[in-house]
Scaffold this motif. Structure first.
Motif, mmCIF file in Angstrom:
data_model
loop_
_atom_site.group_PDB
_atom_site.id
_atom_site.type_symbol
_atom_site.label_atom_id
_atom_site.label_comp_id
_atom_site.label_asym_id
_atom_site.label_seq_id
_atom_site.Cartn_x
_atom_site.Cartn_y
_atom_site.Cartn_z
ATOM 1 N N ALA A 150 -1.395 16.876 -1.300
ATOM 2 C CA ALA A 150 -0.696 15.624 -1.608
ATOM 3 C C ALA A 150 -1.184 15.032 -2.921
ATOM 4 C CB ALA A 150 -0.899 14.626 -0.479
ATOM 5 N N SER A 151 -2.413 15.313 -3.288
ATOM 6 C CA SER A 151 -2.984 14.757 -4.522
ATOM 7 C C SER A 151 -2.302 15.286 -5.785
ATOM 8 C CB SER A 151 -4.483 15.049 -4.586
ATOM 9 O OG SER A 151 -4.706 16.433 -4.695
ATOM 10 N N LYS A 152 -1.467 16.290 -5.655
ATOM 11 C CA LYS A 152 -0.706 16.797 -6.797
ATOM 12 C C LYS A 152 0.457 15.881 -7.167
ATOM 13 C CE LYS A 152 -3.140 20.501 -7.383
ATOM 14 N NZ LYS A 152 -3.825 20.820 -8.619
ATOM 15 N N ASP A 205 0.852 -1.192 0.000
ATOM 16 C CA ASP A 205 0.000 0.000 0.000
ATOM 17 C C ASP A 205 0.883 1.236 0.000
ATOM 18 O OD1 ASP A 205 -2.433 -1.376 0.173
ATOM 19 O OD2 ASP A 205 -2.394 -1.396 2.349
ATOM 20 N N VAL A 206 0.325 2.334 -0.496
ATOM 21 C CA VAL A 206 1.061 3.595 -0.511
ATOM 22 C C VAL A 206 0.137 4.716 -0.049
ATOM 23 C CG1 VAL A 206 0.565 4.017 -2.966
ATOM 24 C CG2 VAL A 206 2.552 5.109 -1.899
ATOM 25 N N LYS A 207 0.701 5.668 0.667
ATOM 26 C CA LYS A 207 -0.028 6.855 1.118
ATOM 27 C C LYS A 207 0.987 7.938 1.450
ATOM 28 C CE LYS A 207 -0.101 6.017 6.069
ATOM 29 N NZ LYS A 207 -0.881 6.127 7.263
ATOM 30 N N THR A 208 0.495 9.122 1.719
ATOM 31 C CA THR A 208 1.370 10.188 2.197
ATOM 32 C C THR A 208 1.193 10.326 3.705
ATOM 33 O OG1 THR A 208 -0.317 11.855 1.728
ATOM 34 C CG2 THR A 208 1.372 11.483 0.034
ATOM 35 N N ALA A 209 2.217 10.834 4.365
ATOM 36 C CA ALA A 209 2.165 11.008 5.816
ATOM 37 C C ALA A 209 1.307 12.204 6.210
ATOM 38 C CB ALA A 209 3.573 11.158 6.378
ATOM 39 N N THR A 210 1.179 13.183 5.307
ATOM 40 C CA THR A 210 0.403 14.395 5.585
ATOM 41 C C THR A 210 -0.498 14.730 4.399
ATOM 42 O OG1 THR A 210 2.205 15.776 4.730
ATOM 43 C CG2 THR A 210 2.172 15.393 7.112
ATOM 44 N N THR A 211 -1.477 15.569 4.646
ATOM 45 C CA THR A 211 -2.420 15.968 3.608
ATOM 46 C C THR A 211 -1.814 16.965 2.624
ATOM 47 O OG1 THR A 211 -4.200 15.625 5.180
ATOM 48 C CG2 THR A 211 -4.746 16.893 3.231
#
Length: 163
Positions: free
Chosen positions: A100-102, A81-87
């Motif tokens: 982060a969606s950029k 899985d992948v995600k960012t630590a902050t928004t």
């Protein structure tokens, strides 16, 4: 003939007596196999870095291919899985509005990028096996639009787990 008969009887008796003296013992051998699952990351770049210095970079975004290689060894099927630590990205200019969606990611060789957020999403899956079988590269795509000049950073978190 009598001599032959005695020889056969002696040989037969000796053979029986020697087999009668053999003793065999045994025990069970058990293997307790537990789940193992390991993720290794080898970055192709020290820190993936985009440089936006032309208007077309801002209009079209930029792709950074083969930004890192992941290796998995596991005796069970697995998911990364992948995600960012902050928004939002952190910046050195005080601007905190870059989402982060950029930033998007894909497994190298795939065509669709996945926009990142703090919500984990499946990057890839694989079968049990060693590092030689389970390795893949990632690509990033960044499209920040027309934002203030500066350095922007965000932590990307990869998690290996069993399905």
């Amino acid at each position: 003939m009598k001599k032959f008969l005695i020889t056969v009887v002696v040989t037969f008796t000796t053979t029986l007596l020697s087999y009668g003296q053999v003793s065999a013992k045994g025990h069970d051998v058990a293997l307790e196999v537990k789940n193992i699952i390991e993720l290794d990351f080898v970055s192709s770049l020290t820190n993936p870095h985009f440089v936006f210095n032309q208007a077309s970079d801002y209009d079209n975004g930029k792709t950074l291919e083969q930004a890192g290689t992941f290796k998995v060894r596991s005796n069970i099927q697995w998911i990364v899985d992948v995600k960012t630590a902050t928004t939002f990205f952190q910046s050195n200019n005080g601007y905190q509005g870059l989402s982060a969606s950029k930033l998007s990611i894909r497994k190298n060789g795939e065509t669709v990028f996945k926009s990142l957020s703090t919500t984990p999403q499946v990057l890839t899956t694989g079968p049990r096996g060693g590092f030689d079988l389970n390795n893949f590269q990632i690509d990033y795509f960044a499209a920040p639009s027309y934002i203030l000049p500066g350095e922007y950073t965000i932590d990307v978190v990869f998690t290996l787990s069993a399905p």
